[in-house]
Design a protein around this motif. Structure first.
Motif, mmCIF file in Angstrom:
data_model
loop_
_atom_site.group_PDB
_atom_site.id
_atom_site.type_symbol
_atom_site.label_atom_id
_atom_site.label_comp_id
_atom_site.label_asym_id
_atom_site.label_seq_id
_atom_site.Cartn_x
_atom_site.Cartn_y
_atom_site.Cartn_z
ATOM 1 N N ALA A 1 73.872 17.729 -6.703
ATOM 2 C CA ALA A 1 73.555 16.998 -7.928
ATOM 3 C C ALA A 1 72.634 17.802 -8.833
ATOM 4 O O ALA A 1 72.746 17.732 -10.069
ATOM 5 C CB ALA A 1 72.910 15.655 -7.573
ATOM 6 N N ARG B 1 72.514 18.101 -13.082
ATOM 7 C CA ARG B 1 71.639 17.058 -13.625
ATOM 8 C C ARG B 1 70.881 17.510 -14.875
ATOM 9 O O ARG B 1 70.643 16.712 -15.788
ATOM 10 C CB ARG B 1 70.654 16.594 -12.558
ATOM 11 C CG ARG B 1 69.781 15.427 -12.979
ATOM 12 C CD ARG B 1 68.873 14.957 -11.865
ATOM 13 N NE ARG B 1 69.615 14.236 -10.820
ATOM 14 C CZ ARG B 1 69.711 14.618 -9.565
ATOM 15 N NH1 ARG B 1 69.141 15.751 -9.180
ATOM 16 N NH2 ARG B 1 70.382 13.904 -8.685
ATOM 17 N N GLU C 1 76.439 12.439 -4.429
ATOM 18 C CA GLU C 1 75.251 12.569 -5.258
ATOM 19 C C GLU C 1 75.558 13.299 -6.569
ATOM 20 O O GLU C 1 75.045 12.937 -7.630
ATOM 21 C CB GLU C 1 74.163 13.319 -4.493
ATOM 22 C CG GLU C 1 73.582 12.554 -3.307
ATOM 23 C CD GLU C 1 74.418 12.709 -2.040
ATOM 24 O OE1 GLU C 1 75.500 13.339 -2.108
ATOM 25 O OE2 GLU C 1 73.980 12.200 -0.991
ATOM 26 N N ALA C 2 76.407 14.308 -6.487
ATOM 27 C CA ALA C 2 76.779 15.042 -7.692
ATOM 28 C C ALA C 2 77.541 14.136 -8.661
ATOM 29 O O ALA C 2 77.319 14.180 -9.878
ATOM 30 C CB ALA C 2 77.628 16.256 -7.329
ATOM 31 N N ALA D 1 75.197 11.986 -10.508
ATOM 32 C CA ALA D 1 74.488 12.764 -11.528
ATOM 33 C C ALA D 1 75.360 13.045 -12.742
ATOM 34 O O ALA D 1 74.856 13.237 -13.853
ATOM 35 C CB ALA D 1 73.989 14.072 -10.924
#
Length: 245
Positions: free
Chosen positions: A188, A192, A212-213, A216
């Protein structure tokens, strides 16, 4: 009567003949050739469906003729139309290894960088080397354009469609029009702090931190950026998102 005839009293053909007679040998021919190249380039960059007609790929199983024009596939015009219409910003595509989808995404990324100034394009893969192998690797000499996919595509375009003064470094291509293509590893934090125009996540199901990426990237897609996530089958965040769509 054309504007040329009004001002010179000569037809376009007669004026061209006069111009040729007054110029040094080859000047008119070079001027016409350059003009034709500019017209052809503009047409090729008007849409990825036109651009791909000039794109070559490499078949690493063919020892005799490894460099080939990108094969025609019925889904290619559909995907390019879908991506360029900008009616949606997030695309998840489950793939098999035979449909050349990673190559197709590389074609789209290169077309976007060449056709539109100041595009920031990320190609994300599990490891930094994997990502560089999509953009530019350079090999030991740092000058080998054949080792990565996007640099390979650029190197085998017709001369009139290639970029002048294209800067290349490990995992990165910087274009004269201000566009940049960068290969980044998973995570991420890699996206971000930026506002990319396009993020292509290759083999997303094999990136442990893809979930998570993806989170983001959500603000980016709401600001006009695109996310194209592609992968063959593997359990994880990518599979869960595709299954729940």
């Amino acid at each position: 009567m054309t504007d040329l005839q009004k001002h010179t009293g000569k037809s376009p053909e007669a004026f061209a003949a006069l111009l040729a007679s007054e110029c040094a040998p080859g000047v008119v021919e070079r001027f016409c050739e350059a003009s034709l190249s500019r017209i052809k380039r503009a047409q090729a960059l008007s849409h990825p469906n036109d651009f791909i007609k000039y794109v070559s790929t490499k078949d690493e199983h063919d020892e005799i003729n490894p460099i080939k024009i990108f094969p025609e596939k019925p889904y290619i015009p559909y995907l390019f139309d879908l991506w360029t219409k900008k009616e949606q910003s997030i695309f998840f595509i489950a793939k098999s290894r035979q449909i050349m989808l990673t190559w197709l995404c590389c074609v789209y990324a290169l077309w976007l960088a060449k056709s539109t100034p100041h595009r920031l394009i990320f190609l994300q893969s599990k490891k930094e080397l994997d990502a560089a192998n999509l953009v530019f690797n350079g090999g030991r000499s740092g000058k080998n354009w054949d080792t990565a996919r996007i640099s390979f595509i650029e190197a085998y375009l017709p001369a009139w469609l290639q970029e002048k003064n294209l800067e290349a470094s490990f995992g990165k291509l910087t274009f004269k029009n201000g566009s940049v293509i960068t290969g980044i590893p998973e995570g991420a934090d890699m996206v971000r702090s930026y506002t990319p125009s396009l993020v292509i996540s290759d083999e997303a199901a094999f990136q442990p931190s893809f979930g998570e990426a993806y989170t983001a990237m959500m603000p980016i897609t709401k600001q006009g950026g695109q996310l194209i996530a592609i992968s063959s089958a593997n359990p994880g965040a990518f599979a869960e998102i595709v299954t729940n769509c």
